[in-house]
Design a protein around this motif. Structure first.
Motif, PDB file in Angstrom:
ATOM      1  N   LYS A 228      65.068   6.557 -29.541  1.00  0.00           N
ATOM      2  CA  LYS A 228      65.013   6.464 -28.064  1.00  0.00           C
ATOM      3  C   LYS A 228      65.431   7.712 -27.460  1.00  0.00           C
ATOM      4  O   LYS A 228      64.294   8.459 -26.772  1.00  0.00           O
ATOM      5  CB  LYS A 228      65.705   5.255 -27.613  1.00  0.00           C
ATOM      6  N   LEU A 229      66.494   8.108 -27.446  1.00  0.00           N
ATOM      7  CA  LEU A 229      66.894   8.966 -26.478  1.00  0.00           C
ATOM      8  C   LEU A 229      66.931  10.507 -27.151  1.00  0.00           C
ATOM      9  O   LEU A 229      66.780  11.493 -26.382  1.00  0.00           O
ATOM     10  CB  LEU A 229      68.517   8.691 -26.060  1.00  0.00           C
ATOM     11  N   ALA A 230      67.284  10.726 -28.642  1.00  0.00           N
ATOM     12  CA  ALA A 230      67.436  11.740 -29.106  1.00  0.00           C
ATOM     13  C   ALA A 230      66.715  12.209 -30.626  1.00  0.00           C
ATOM     14  O   ALA A 230      67.667  12.172 -31.775  1.00  0.00           O
ATOM     15  CB  ALA A 230      68.716  12.356 -29.175  1.00  0.00           C
ATOM     16  N   PRO A 231      65.337  11.901 -30.812  1.00  0.00           N
ATOM     17  CA  PRO A 231      65.004  11.411 -31.999  1.00  0.00           C
ATOM     18  C   PRO A 231      64.809  12.946 -32.951  1.00  0.00           C
ATOM     19  O   PRO A 231      65.082  12.786 -34.094  1.00  0.00           O
ATOM     20  CB  PRO A 231      63.543  11.192 -31.931  1.00  0.00           C
TER      21      PRO A 231
ATOM     22  N   VAL B 213      74.896  -3.847 -20.685  1.00  0.00           N
ATOM     23  CA  VAL B 213      73.605  -3.886 -20.228  1.00  0.00           C
ATOM     24  C   VAL B 213      73.269  -2.612 -19.531  1.00  0.00           C
ATOM     25  O   VAL B 213      72.019  -2.053 -19.620  1.00  0.00           O
ATOM     26  CB  VAL B 213      73.469  -4.933 -18.732  1.00  0.00           C
ATOM     27  N   GLY B 214      74.205  -1.900 -19.089  1.00  0.00           N
ATOM     28  CA  GLY B 214      74.036  -0.502 -18.592  1.00  0.00           C
ATOM     29  C   GLY B 214      73.463   0.354 -19.660  1.00  0.00           C
ATOM     30  O   GLY B 214      72.399   1.200 -19.453  1.00  0.00           O
ATOM     31  N   MET B 215      73.977   0.330 -21.039  1.00  0.00           N
ATOM     32  CA  MET B 215      73.485   1.041 -22.021  1.00  0.00           C
ATOM     33  C   MET B 215      72.094   0.689 -22.215  1.00  0.00           C
ATOM     34  O   MET B 215      71.384   1.733 -22.639  1.00  0.00           O
ATOM     35  CB  MET B 215      74.321   0.718 -23.225  1.00  0.00           C
ATOM     36  N   GLY B 216      71.661  -0.611 -22.060  1.00  0.00           N
ATOM     37  CA  GLY B 216      70.052  -0.690 -22.425  1.00  0.00           C
ATOM     38  C   GLY B 216      69.292  -0.087 -21.451  1.00  0.00           C
ATOM     39  O   GLY B 216      68.361   0.072 -21.545  1.00  0.00           O
TER      40      GLY B 216
ATOM     41  N   TYR C 285      74.082   7.023 -20.306  1.00  0.00           N
ATOM     42  CA  TYR C 285      74.243   6.190 -21.367  1.00  0.00           C
ATOM     43  C   TYR C 285      75.539   6.339 -22.022  1.00  0.00           C
ATOM     44  O   TYR C 285      76.441   5.352 -22.505  1.00  0.00           O
ATOM     45  CB  TYR C 285      73.222   6.511 -22.678  1.00  0.00           C
ATOM     46  N   LEU C 286      76.152   7.576 -22.291  1.00  0.00           N
ATOM     47  CA  LEU C 286      77.228   7.976 -22.820  1.00  0.00           C
ATOM     48  C   LEU C 286      78.370   7.519 -21.969  1.00  0.00           C
ATOM     49  O   LEU C 286      79.597   7.207 -22.480  1.00  0.00           O
ATOM     50  CB  LEU C 286      77.640   9.255 -23.324  1.00  0.00           C
ATOM     51  N   SER C 287      78.378   7.466 -20.803  1.00  0.00           N
ATOM     52  CA  SER C 287      79.318   7.199 -19.733  1.00  0.00           C
ATOM     53  C   SER C 287      79.501   5.666 -20.077  1.00  0.00           C
ATOM     54  O   SER C 287      80.671   5.042 -19.825  1.00  0.00           O
ATOM     55  CB  SER C 287      78.946   7.302 -18.241  1.00  0.00           C
TER      56      SER C 287
ATOM     57  N   TYR D 258      66.326  -4.222 -25.988  1.00  0.00           N
ATOM     58  CA  TYR D 258      66.268  -5.659 -25.965  1.00  0.00           C
ATOM     59  C   TYR D 258      67.385  -6.264 -26.485  1.00  0.00           C
ATOM     60  O   TYR D 258      67.937  -7.337 -26.375  1.00  0.00           O
ATOM     61  CB  TYR D 258      65.175  -6.311 -26.443  1.00  0.00           C
ATOM     62  N   ILE D 259      67.749  -5.360 -27.871  1.00  0.00           N
ATOM     63  CA  ILE D 259      69.163  -5.733 -28.605  1.00  0.00           C
ATOM     64  C   ILE D 259      70.316  -5.713 -27.578  1.00  0.00           C
ATOM     65  O   ILE D 259      71.080  -6.553 -27.826  1.00  0.00           O
ATOM     66  CB  ILE D 259      69.155  -4.732 -29.771  1.00  0.00           C
ATOM     67  N   TYR D 260      70.375  -4.720 -26.855  1.00  0.00           N
ATOM     68  CA  TYR D 260      71.343  -4.534 -25.822  1.00  0.00           C
ATOM     69  C   TYR D 260      71.609  -5.674 -25.094  1.00  0.00           C
ATOM     70  O   TYR D 260      72.677  -6.228 -24.759  1.00  0.00           O
ATOM     71  CB  TYR D 260      71.220  -3.325 -25.195  1.00  0.00           C
ATOM     72  N   TYR D 261      70.432  -6.215 -24.589  1.00  0.00           N
ATOM     73  CA  TYR D 261      70.441  -7.199 -23.603  1.00  0.00           C
ATOM     74  C   TYR D 261      70.973  -8.551 -24.368  1.00  0.00           C
ATOM     75  O   TYR D 261      71.621  -9.334 -23.781  1.00  0.00           O
ATOM     76  CB  TYR D 261      69.164  -7.536 -23.071  1.00  0.00           C
ATOM     77  N   GLY D 262      70.587  -8.749 -25.611  1.00  0.00           N
ATOM     78  CA  GLY D 262      71.069  -9.935 -26.353  1.00  0.00           C
ATOM     79  C   GLY D 262      72.361  -9.896 -26.573  1.00  0.00           C
ATOM     80  O   GLY D 262      73.149 -11.128 -26.480  1.00  0.00           O
ATOM     81  N   VAL D 263      72.820  -8.753 -27.035  1.00  0.00           N
ATOM     82  CA  VAL D 263      74.434  -8.335 -27.084  1.00  0.00           C
ATOM     83  C   VAL D 263      75.171  -8.805 -25.839  1.00  0.00           C
ATOM     84  O   VAL D 263      76.016  -9.555 -25.896  1.00  0.00           O
ATOM     85  CB  VAL D 263      74.849  -7.209 -27.774  1.00  0.00           C
TER      86      VAL D 263
END
Length: 423
Positions: free
Chosen positions: A254-257, A307-310, A318-320, A384-389
């Motif tokens: 996603k962010l840094a492939p 949720v913020g990370m997702g 994201y790192l914050s 979606y994994i973040y939201y599930g967690v």
């Protein structure tokens, strides 16, 4: 803190745990980078590697806690280190041959052996500290965990990039040897090593093992506070399964492939700084707050940060949220680490761990299995994994909010701890 570090036995056990975990962190992360680099089109292999760290709990859960309560805890912890060192040598040779099924089998076996180390070590710690020192020790352990997050993933990335997978495994093996030597030279009272008296292998037949395991289950059922905590642990397992692979998947897909190793290290750095600061504050504040207050508050705020990370499309935003997550996970772990030893009788500590670990690892294995099967074909985005967690965290937080405050007075008045005798 001074009193704890004035206890020479605790210092040796503490650094034995540090060396063992630090080496494992470096080796495991280096191996994850190895799989993602050599099998980039097969992300399920990295997930399967994580499964090799969690599934073994389900294979040995019946005997782990019983052995920690019935046999010499010091010998169990020490021999666990020696065996893992030997398996690391075999893993080194297997990576040279590049036969994946043997590599995964050895990861499974090495993880299975590690499951005997921590219940035995936790029982020894409980036997050499006073009740008042448990929460301080819990905070200290979380600060050490944060250091692993600060340097473990980064060192794993650096060692893999600069020296390769083989040197990472060499460091892994050396760490187990150092840990085993530290435990061997600990001087620990017999009552702490054998809280239920002398036993031998012949007495630990299947019927006796099953009977002891059942006693652990009945003990948990008889303590409503402990039971409710462990029910929450099942959902924690699903959460842990998600977080086991999310950092690498987020950066890789996603962010840094193109530079995921570097940013995965930054994830660990931010998360570790958050846990380190949070643990330091929680150790002090925890003396003024009730454990369930820290636990519930930490879980709910961590859910919001997840949720913020997702939702984050910027690496730095994201790192914050990663930092905030680490900061709030610290009071969760400190409260649990300080609370469980106060609830559980020393003679049952191993059997309680024998139930709590497989409960979490069963859920973690299911979570990792789902991710391996569905990502990226069905679950097309890591968001979606973040939201599930986050949803699971909300469920645990509300469940604890409804149950723990009214049960928090049900704390076991334990027997005096076994203190070390200075030679």
């Amino acid at each position: 803190m001074k009193e704890i570090f004035g206890n020479k036995t605790f210092v040796k056990l503490f650094f034995a745990s540090v060396t063992s975990q630090m080496g494992s962190t470096i080796g495991n992360m280096a191996f994850a980078f190895y799989l993602l680099e050599h099998f980039a089109s097969q992300p399920y292999l990295a997930t399967l590697a994580e499964l090799m760290y969690s599934l073994p709990t389900l294979a040995v859960f019946l005997v782990v806690g019983v052995m920690a309560d019935r046999l010499d805890r010091k010998k169990i912890a020490e021999y666990s280190d020696w065996i893992r060192a030997g398996l690391t040598v075999l893993l080194f040779l297997s990576v040279m041959s590049n036969i994946l099924w043997i590599i995964f089998a050895l990861l499974f076996l090495r993880s299975a052996v590690s499951k005997f180390f921590f219940p035995a070590e936790a029982g020894l710690i409980q036997g050499i500290l006073t009740k008042e020192q448990y929460q301080t020790a819990g905070g200290l352990n979380q600060m050490v965990f944060s250091i692993f997050m600060l340097f473990g993933v980064g060192l794993g990335a650096v060692i893999y990039t600069v020296l390769g997978i083989y040197w990472a495994l060499v460091i892994d093996g050396i760490s187990f040897i150092v840990s085993g030597l530290l435990i061997r030279y600990c001087s620990i009272h017999k009552e702490a090593r054998l809280p239920n008296g002398e036993s031998n292998w012949k007495e630990l037949g299947f019927k006796q093992t099953l009977a002891d395991f059942s006693k652990g289950g009945k003990y948990i059922l008889s303590n409503k506070l402990l039971l409710n905590l462990l029910l929450g642990f099942f959902l924690f397992g699903f959460i842990n399964g998600g977080f086991a692979v999310l950092p690498l998947f987020t950066m890789k897909y996603k962010l840094a492939p193109d530079n995921y190793e570097w940013y995965a290290s930054l994830f660990a750095l931010c998360f570790g700084v958050g846990i380190f600061i949070g643990s330091a504050i929680s150790t002090v504040v925890g003396k003024k707050l009730k454990p369930h207050t820290m636990l519930i508050g930490g879980i709910l705020i961590t859910g919001i940060a997840t949720v913020g990370m997702g939702l984050s499309d910027s690496i730095w935003l994201y790192l914050s949220f990663v930092w905030l997550t680490g900061f709030m996970i610290a009071p969760i772990n400190v409260s649990i680490a300080g609370w469980i030893p106060r609830i559980v009788e020393p003679s049952y500590m191993g059997r309680v761990n024998g139930w709590s670990d497989p409960i979490m690892m069963l859920a973690q294995s299911i979570s990792l299995g789902i991710i391996a099967l569905l990502f990226p074909t069905v679950i097309t985005s890591v968001d979606y994994i973040y939201y599930g967690v986050a949803a699971l965290m909300g469920i645990v937080g509300v469940f604890y909010w409804l149950t723990l405050p009214r049960l928090s007075g049900l704390v076991h008045e334990e027997k005096p701890a076994i203190l070390e005798v200075q030679a």
